[in-house]
Design a protein around this motif. Sequence first.
Motif, mmCIF file in Angstrom:
data_model
loop_
_atom_site.group_PDB
_atom_site.id
_atom_site.type_symbol
_atom_site.label_atom_id
_atom_site.label_comp_id
_atom_site.label_asym_id
_atom_site.label_seq_id
_atom_site.Cartn_x
_atom_site.Cartn_y
_atom_site.Cartn_z
ATOM 1 N N SER A 58 -19.322 87.001 128.790
ATOM 2 C CA SER A 58 -19.706 86.243 127.603
ATOM 3 C C SER A 58 -20.183 87.173 126.490
ATOM 4 O O SER A 58 -19.811 87.011 125.314
ATOM 5 N N LYS A 85 -11.683 71.614 129.783
ATOM 6 C CA LYS A 85 -13.033 72.191 129.829
ATOM 7 C C LYS A 85 -13.029 73.667 130.219
ATOM 8 O O LYS A 85 -13.972 74.168 130.824
ATOM 9 N N SER A 86 -11.973 74.362 129.901
ATOM 10 C CA SER A 86 -11.880 75.801 130.134
ATOM 11 C C SER A 86 -11.596 76.481 128.809
ATOM 12 O O SER A 86 -11.096 75.872 127.876
ATOM 13 N N TRP A 87 -11.903 77.762 128.770
ATOM 14 C CA TRP A 87 -11.661 78.553 127.569
ATOM 15 C C TRP A 87 -10.690 79.674 127.884
ATOM 16 O O TRP A 87 -10.693 80.228 128.978
ATOM 17 N N ASP A 88 -9.893 80.006 126.889
ATOM 18 C CA ASP A 88 -8.997 81.157 126.957
ATOM 19 C C ASP A 88 -9.430 82.153 125.888
ATOM 20 O O ASP A 88 -9.956 81.771 124.847
ATOM 21 N N LYS A 127 -11.660 82.845 120.982
ATOM 22 C CA LYS A 127 -11.858 82.003 122.160
ATOM 23 C C LYS A 127 -11.384 80.610 121.778
ATOM 24 O O LYS A 127 -11.830 80.053 120.773
ATOM 25 N N VAL A 128 -10.460 80.063 122.574
ATOM 26 C CA VAL A 128 -9.871 78.764 122.273
ATOM 27 C C VAL A 128 -9.872 77.892 123.534
ATOM 28 O O VAL A 128 -9.984 78.400 124.645
ATOM 29 N N ASP A 129 -9.713 76.572 123.323
ATOM 30 C CA ASP A 129 -9.571 75.673 124.461
ATOM 31 C C ASP A 129 -8.364 76.080 125.290
ATOM 32 O O ASP A 129 -7.328 76.456 124.744
ATOM 33 N N SER A 130 -8.505 75.977 126.600
ATOM 34 C CA SER A 130 -7.407 76.328 127.493
ATOM 35 C C SER A 130 -6.272 75.323 127.351
ATOM 36 O O SER A 130 -6.503 74.120 127.251
ATOM 37 N N ARG A 164 -2.913 86.075 126.118
ATOM 38 C CA ARG A 164 -3.892 85.001 126.304
ATOM 39 C C ARG A 164 -4.270 84.921 127.786
ATOM 40 O O ARG A 164 -3.403 85.026 128.647
ATOM 41 N N GLU A 213 -15.125 88.902 119.512
ATOM 42 C CA GLU A 213 -14.840 87.858 118.518
ATOM 43 C C GLU A 213 -15.420 88.235 117.159
ATOM 44 O O GLU A 213 -14.760 88.106 116.132
ATOM 45 N N ARG A 220 -7.261 82.939 130.636
ATOM 46 C CA ARG A 220 -8.437 82.110 130.906
ATOM 47 C C ARG A 220 -9.628 83.010 131.184
ATOM 48 O O ARG A 220 -9.524 84.025 131.859
#
Length: 137
Positions: free
Chosen positions: A57, A79-82, A71-74, A39, A64, A41
Amino acid sequence: MLLSHLVEAALDKHTHTDGGLPHAFYKVLALIYDAPGKRMRLKVLSGELRFSPSRLSHAIKRLEALGLLTKVDSETRGKSWDAVLTDSGVAFVRRIAPQQMRIVRDPLLAVLDDEEVTLLADIADKLIERLESPAIP
């Protein structure tokens, strides 16, 4: 310049042939594979790869769609994605990585002795440090 181009072209050709993906997408998966918990960021991933946000992106969306990552919430920052590898993503890296190593190690590094490989690594480190220096525009 030619050496860099030929290595990247060989890796891209084999990644397309063996895995059906551009080598740039494999690099995304390989970096996440080596991260704790498979995983990473997205901001960190972008920096490690030296990819623009739009390039990353695009890669993330494609990977995906192929089921190789999600892609999941950090967990660590709001407000970041992992990006997290799926089981299919892990299997993909495990299948392709040995072939990628053979493409570089066998034809290139095999002609160098241990001292030359060490020297090459030292030179590469210095060049990378210089190219990433704020003094270089």
